[in-house]
Design a protein around this motif. Structure first.
Motif, PDB file in Angstrom:
ATOM      1  N   GLU A  47      58.404  28.096  32.013  1.00 50.17           N
ATOM      2  CA  GLU A  47      57.741  28.896  33.560  1.00 50.17           C
ATOM      3  C   GLU A  47      58.921  27.924  34.618  1.00 50.17           C
ATOM      4  O   GLU A  47      58.552  27.857  35.399  1.00 50.17           O
ATOM      5  N   SER A  48      59.757  26.667  33.516  1.00 48.45           N
ATOM      6  CA  SER A  48      60.400  26.188  35.080  1.00 48.45           C
ATOM      7  C   SER A  48      61.485  26.898  35.994  1.00 48.45           C
ATOM      8  O   SER A  48      61.705  27.718  35.788  1.00 48.45           O
ATOM      9  N   GLU A  49      61.564  26.829  37.353  1.00 47.19           N
ATOM     10  CA  GLU A  49      62.464  26.903  37.846  1.00 47.19           C
ATOM     11  C   GLU A  49      64.093  26.837  37.646  1.00 47.19           C
ATOM     12  O   GLU A  49      64.082  25.284  36.933  1.00 47.19           O
ATOM     13  N   PHE A  50      64.412  27.332  37.621  1.00 44.42           N
ATOM     14  CA  PHE A  50      66.101  26.991  37.047  1.00 44.42           C
ATOM     15  C   PHE A  50      67.148  27.202  38.325  1.00 44.42           C
ATOM     16  O   PHE A  50      67.028  28.573  39.122  1.00 44.42           O
ATOM     17  N   PHE A  51      67.639  27.109  38.914  1.00 50.20           N
ATOM     18  CA  PHE A  51      69.048  26.890  39.978  1.00 50.20           C
ATOM     19  C   PHE A  51      70.329  26.133  39.388  1.00 50.20           C
ATOM     20  O   PHE A  51      70.474  25.315  38.846  1.00 50.20           O
ATOM     21  N   THR A  52      70.906  27.010  39.920  1.00 47.96           N
ATOM     22  CA  THR A  52      72.673  27.054  40.118  1.00 47.96           C
ATOM     23  C   THR A  52      73.188  26.520  40.976  1.00 47.96           C
ATOM     24  O   THR A  52      74.723  25.919  40.918  1.00 47.96           O
ATOM     25  N   GLU A  53      72.411  26.294  42.027  1.00 43.87           N
ATOM     26  CA  GLU A  53      73.616  25.385  43.623  1.00 43.87           C
ATOM     27  C   GLU A  53      72.444  24.922  43.666  1.00 43.87           C
ATOM     28  O   GLU A  53      71.346  25.088  44.402  1.00 43.87           O
ATOM     29  N   PHE A  54      72.860  23.219  44.033  1.00 44.93           N
ATOM     30  CA  PHE A  54      72.110  22.087  44.377  1.00 44.93           C
ATOM     31  C   PHE A  54      71.538  22.445  45.327  1.00 44.93           C
ATOM     32  O   PHE A  54      70.290  22.451  45.750  1.00 44.93           O
ATOM     33  N   GLU A  55      71.863  23.567  47.503  1.00 52.68           N
ATOM     34  CA  GLU A  55      71.707  23.794  47.637  1.00 52.68           C
ATOM     35  C   GLU A  55      69.877  24.613  47.977  1.00 52.68           C
ATOM     36  O   GLU A  55      68.623  23.551  48.229  1.00 52.68           O
ATOM     37  N   ARG A  56      69.985  25.256  46.836  1.00 52.01           N
ATOM     38  CA  ARG A  56      69.061  25.807  46.210  1.00 52.01           C
ATOM     39  C   ARG A  56      67.779  24.900  45.745  1.00 52.01           C
ATOM     40  O   ARG A  56      66.359  25.155  45.874  1.00 52.01           O
ATOM     41  N   PHE A  57      68.582  24.320  44.868  1.00 51.22           N
ATOM     42  CA  PHE A  57      67.532  23.535  44.553  1.00 51.22           C
ATOM     43  C   PHE A  57      66.586  22.235  44.747  1.00 51.22           C
ATOM     44  O   PHE A  57      65.302  22.330  45.216  1.00 51.22           O
ATOM     45  N   TYR A  58      67.553  21.726  46.024  1.00 56.93           N
ATOM     46  CA  TYR A  58      66.958  20.433  47.059  1.00 56.93           C
ATOM     47  C   TYR A  58      66.252  21.466  47.953  1.00 56.93           C
ATOM     48  O   TYR A  58      65.024  20.019  48.292  1.00 56.93           O
ATOM     49  N   GLU A  59      66.332  22.921  48.190  1.00 59.02           N
ATOM     50  CA  GLU A  59      65.122  23.210  49.187  1.00 59.02           C
ATOM     51  C   GLU A  59      64.266  23.563  48.754  1.00 59.02           C
ATOM     52  O   GLU A  59      63.380  23.285  49.095  1.00 59.02           O
ATOM     53  N   HIS A  60      63.590  23.662  47.196  1.00 60.05           N
ATOM     54  CA  HIS A  60      63.068  24.220  46.417  1.00 60.05           C
ATOM     55  C   HIS A  60      62.452  22.883  46.732  1.00 60.05           C
ATOM     56  O   HIS A  60      60.993  23.146  47.284  1.00 60.05           O
ATOM     57  N   ALA A  61      63.197  21.427  46.004  1.00 61.67           N
ATOM     58  CA  ALA A  61      62.499  20.458  46.100  1.00 61.67           C
ATOM     59  C   ALA A  61      61.664  19.889  47.397  1.00 61.67           C
ATOM     60  O   ALA A  61      60.922  19.050  47.426  1.00 61.67           O
ATOM     61  N   TRP A  62      62.218  20.603  48.270  1.00 56.41           N
ATOM     62  CA  TRP A  62      61.840  19.968  49.472  1.00 56.41           C
ATOM     63  C   TRP A  62      60.633  20.770  49.866  1.00 56.41           C
ATOM     64  O   TRP A  62      59.961  19.599  51.102  1.00 56.41           O
ATOM     65  N   ARG A  63      60.434  21.898  49.848  1.00 51.38           N
ATOM     66  CA  ARG A  63      59.278  22.801  49.855  1.00 51.38           C
ATOM     67  C   ARG A  63      57.870  22.017  49.147  1.00 51.38           C
ATOM     68  O   ARG A  63      57.047  21.941  49.414  1.00 51.38           O
ATOM     69  N   LEU A  64      58.300  22.181  47.719  1.00 50.66           N
ATOM     70  CA  LEU A  64      57.450  20.926  47.312  1.00 50.66           C
ATOM     71  C   LEU A  64      56.908  20.112  48.204  1.00 50.66           C
ATOM     72  O   LEU A  64      56.241  19.199  47.897  1.00 50.66           O
ATOM     73  N   LYS A  65      57.679  18.961  48.354  1.00 50.16           N
ATOM     74  CA  LYS A  65      57.335  18.241  49.201  1.00 50.16           C
ATOM     75  C   LYS A  65      56.186  17.975  50.073  1.00 50.16           C
ATOM     76  O   LYS A  65      55.737  17.001  50.263  1.00 50.16           O
ATOM     77  N   ARG A  66      56.320  18.727  50.679  1.00 53.33           N
ATOM     78  CA  ARG A  66      55.543  19.157  52.065  1.00 53.33           C
ATOM     79  C   ARG A  66      53.703  19.712  51.459  1.00 53.33           C
ATOM     80  O   ARG A  66      52.702  19.773  52.581  1.00 53.33           O
ATOM     81  N   THR A  67      53.370  19.511  50.675  1.00 54.72           N
ATOM     82  CA  THR A  67      52.268  20.175  49.705  1.00 54.72           C
ATOM     83  C   THR A  67      52.071  19.141  48.665  1.00 54.72           C
ATOM     84  O   THR A  67      53.006  18.507  47.753  1.00 54.72           O
TER      85      THR A  67
END
Length: 316
Positions: A47-67
């Motif tokens: 069920e893990s999310e997966f990204f091949t672009e660091f910017e998308r990975f970082y944005e996803h992690a940043w959105r998680l950080k807000r909750t």
């Protein structure tokens, strides 16, 4: 249950981190790698999310950080050596503790920069120094520490791990990215030697090229002749064609048996980190200093009995 992200999911060592996350009862939430050959995730964290672009990975992690319910707790870094510092810093700034493979960083200056970011963010960096958890090594450390009369042990370290032609075509064959053989395959052995025998007092390099290195290290309690290689031609004749790796450590002429017991050391490392007993930046300082010195050293002539026996083969 802690929530993890993994940077460098397609690398050789990444599955050990994925399994350690799962085996310690935690969850891999997100993974990133520029390569998409990461099917191993299906058997560990489907069920893990997966990204091949660091910017998308970082944005996803940043959105998680807000909750607070979904934010990441840890970022595991398994990316190529030259990217470790940047990826560790990104993890810290996401508000996560970071677990990073060795070599942590190439220089003491980089280590000091990460120490500053730790202070800025209030988060912590842990280095995987798994040999410190190997029972045979712990036993030897305790034996050396218990000696009533201190003396310097004679140690011979030989590690040959054959690599094919792919190695020199990959980032590992580029010394700007891997920092060379002594750093890439040797750093955890230098940490082990320090862990057992104390502070490094002297270092001499006798041979150094793109696929092998040799030298002499003198610690508080040991004199060490070492040889590291990725060249299959350096394998002892008795194992050529049978095995691709040769690992030997002798102490005062006696072989230290530690070929077994490696399987679960990453899981042990994760358990220790999660229990607050992990190895941080200062624990890694000694081996970072050692490999930095080796890389900057001029090759010297062998003196006295300080040369590793395998040097004789190279010099024929």
């Amino acid at each position: 249950m802690k929530r993890f992200a993994l940077i460098g999911a397609a690398g050789y060592i990444a599955p050990r981190h994925m399994r350690a996350i799962k085996d310690t009862g935690n969850k891999l939430v997100s993974a990133y790698d520029i390569n998409d050959s990461v099917g191993v995730i299906d058997s560990i964290a489907p069920e893990s999310e997966f990204f091949t672009e660091f910017e998308r990975f970082y944005e996803h992690a940043w959105r998680l950080k807000r909750t607070s319910d979904h934010k990441l707790d840890y970022v595991a870094v398994c990316s190529p050596n030259y990217l470790h510092q940047a990826h560790i810093a990104a993890g810290l700034r996401l508000g996560c503790d970071v677990i990073c493979e060795k070599p942590l960083v190439p220089t003491v200056e980089c280590l000091d920069d990460l120490t500053s970011i730790e202070r800025e963010t209030g988060r912590k960096v842990y280095n995987i120094l798994q040999l410190r958890h190997h029972q045979a090594i712990i036993n030897l450390k305790n034996k050396v520490a218990s000696e009533i009369v201190e003396h310097k042990h004679d140690v011979e370290l030989t590690y040959i791990t054959s690599r094919g032609k792919w190695y020199m075509e990959s980032w590992k064959g580029d010394p700007r990215k891997s920092y060379g053989v002594a750093t890439n395959i040797g750093v955890h052995f230098y940490d082990m030697l320090h862990f057992i025998f104390g502070k490094l007092q002297r270092s001499v390099v006798h041979f150094n090229n793109e696929c092998k290195a040799a030298g002499y290290l003198e610690y508080e309690k040991a004199r060490v002749r070492w040889f590291l290689s990725i060249d299959a031609n350096d394998l002892p004749e008795v194992i050529k064609g049978k095995k691709t790796t040769y690992r030997s450590i002798t102490v005062d002429g006696k072989e230290m048996e530690f070929s077994d017991g490696f399987t679960d050391l990453h899981t042990v490392s994760y358990n220790e980190i999660l229990e607050g007993r992990g190895y941080g930046l200062e624990d890694a300082r000694h081996c970072v200093e050692t490999v930095e010195y080796i890389r900057s050293s001029v090759v010297s002539r062998v003196e006295n009995d300080e040369g590793h026996p395998f040097l004789e083969t190279l010099n024929r």
